[in-house]
Design an enzyme around this catalytic site. Structure first.
Site, PDB file in Angstrom:
ATOM      1  N   ARG A   1      26.497  34.022   7.498  1.00  0.00           N
ATOM      2  CA  ARG A   1      25.984  35.032   6.563  1.00  0.00           C
ATOM      3  C   ARG A   1      25.159  36.106   7.263  1.00  0.00           C
ATOM      4  NH1 ARG A   1      25.836  30.311   3.513  1.00  0.00           N
ATOM      5  NH2 ARG A   1      23.683  29.957   4.083  1.00  0.00           N
TER       6      ARG A   1
ATOM      7  N   GLU B   1      17.067  18.232  11.017  1.00  0.00           N
ATOM      8  CA  GLU B   1      16.431  17.095  10.354  1.00  0.00           C
ATOM      9  C   GLU B   1      17.040  15.779  10.904  1.00  0.00           C
ATOM     10  OE1 GLU B   1      16.647  17.564   6.168  1.00  0.00           O
ATOM     11  OE2 GLU B   1      15.505  15.728   5.763  1.00  0.00           O
TER      12      GLU B   1
HETATM   13  P1  AMP Z   1      16.271  27.309   8.325  1.00  0.00           P
HETATM   14  O1  AMP Z   1      16.741  27.060   9.726  1.00  0.00           O
HETATM   15  O2  AMP Z   1      15.732  26.099   7.650  1.00  0.00           O
HETATM   16  O3  AMP Z   1      15.323  28.504   8.227  1.00  0.00           O
HETATM   17  O4  AMP Z   1      17.553  27.653   7.486  1.00  0.00           O
HETATM   18  C1  AMP Z   1      18.081  28.886   7.591  1.00  0.00           C
HETATM   19  C2  AMP Z   1      19.589  28.895   7.466  1.00  0.00           C
HETATM   20  O5  AMP Z   1      20.090  28.008   6.469  1.00  0.00           O
HETATM   21  C3  AMP Z   1      19.969  30.272   7.085  1.00  0.00           C
HETATM   22  O6  AMP Z   1      20.998  30.686   7.960  1.00  0.00           O
HETATM   23  C4  AMP Z   1      20.425  30.182   5.658  1.00  0.00           C
HETATM   24  O7  AMP Z   1      21.646  30.823   5.534  1.00  0.00           O
HETATM   25  C5  AMP Z   1      20.544  28.714   5.327  1.00  0.00           C
HETATM   26  N1  AMP Z   1      19.702  28.270   4.192  1.00  0.00           N
HETATM   27  C6  AMP Z   1      18.652  27.432   4.260  1.00  0.00           C
HETATM   28  N2  AMP Z   1      18.128  27.192   3.046  1.00  0.00           N
HETATM   29  C7  AMP Z   1      18.852  27.935   2.180  1.00  0.00           C
HETATM   30  C8  AMP Z   1      18.798  28.130   0.746  1.00  0.00           C
HETATM   31  N3  AMP Z   1      17.888  27.532  -0.021  1.00  0.00           N
HETATM   32  N4  AMP Z   1      19.690  28.978   0.209  1.00  0.00           N
HETATM   33  C9  AMP Z   1      20.604  29.602   0.979  1.00  0.00           C
HETATM   34  N5  AMP Z   1      20.719  29.442   2.306  1.00  0.00           N
HETATM   35  C10 AMP Z   1      19.850  28.621   2.905  1.00  0.00           C
END
Ligand code: AMP
Length: 176
Positions: free
Chosen positions: A64, A101
């Protein structure tokens, strides 16, 4: 007659509870992408935010991040560099493994994607825990490039992902 109110991108993001697993509220951007006014407003605002900041390259992780990264790169007269999952890039790569995780994941970029001193803006759709962006940032910095900032369309503030990205500059368009 009044002109129509400008579209608010926030109204075009849909919450999907319990996707992809129970307890997660997924921010679905597909309604926004399907509306050229809402999608265009996001790119306009990101471009306004970083106009005049001497950015050579926008880098974003699949999938995305690519959707917003490519139009923003053209708008800022910058190049675009894809950061990819293992085995997708055809040329020599540099990789970074990072903790999830459960288990680990790995991101790769071409060895010649950035040069020393290149000024890179990192972009993703959602800032959740910040783990993905931190891996992207560390990977780009390993190449000798400078990270100007980490930018997001959406920030889930309750997860405090921003704190994992210190001391980098963090910008998000829409906080939830
Ligand atoms: P993080 O590494 O936890 O910051 O997760 C970020 C990645 O996971 C991003 O590339 C987002 O596209 C996806 N992501 C994580 N949580 C969500 C959510 N609640 N809704 C949509 N995409 C998410």
């Amino acid at each position: 007659m009044n002109a129509a109110a400008p579209v608010d991108p926030r109204d075009w993001i849909r919450d999907i509870p319990d996707f992809p697993k129970p307890g997660i509220v997924f921010k679905d951007i597909t309604p926004l992408l399907g509306n050229p006014e809402a999608f265009g407003a996001v790119i306009d605002r990101l471009a306004e935010q970083f106009a005049g900041r001497a950015i050579d390259t926008i880098a974003a992780a699949e999938a995305r991040g690519f959707i917003f990264g490519a139009p923003l790169a053209l708008r800022l007269n910058a190049g675009f560099v894809p950061i990819r999952k293992p085995g997708k890039l055809p040329y020599a790569t540099i990789a970074l493994e990072y903790q999830l995780e459960y288990g680990t994941d790995r991101l790769e970029v071409h060895t010649d994607a950035f040069g020393p001193g290149r000024r890179v803006l990192l972009l993703d759709d959602v800032l959740a825990t910040g783990g993905t962006m931190r891996a992207c940032r560390d990977l780009v910095q390993q190449t000798g490039a400078d990270v100007v900032a980490c930018a997001f369309v959406i920030e889930l503030t309750f997860l405090e992902g921003r704190s994992r990205l210190a001391p980098s500059e963090v910008f998000s368009l829409l906080a939830f």
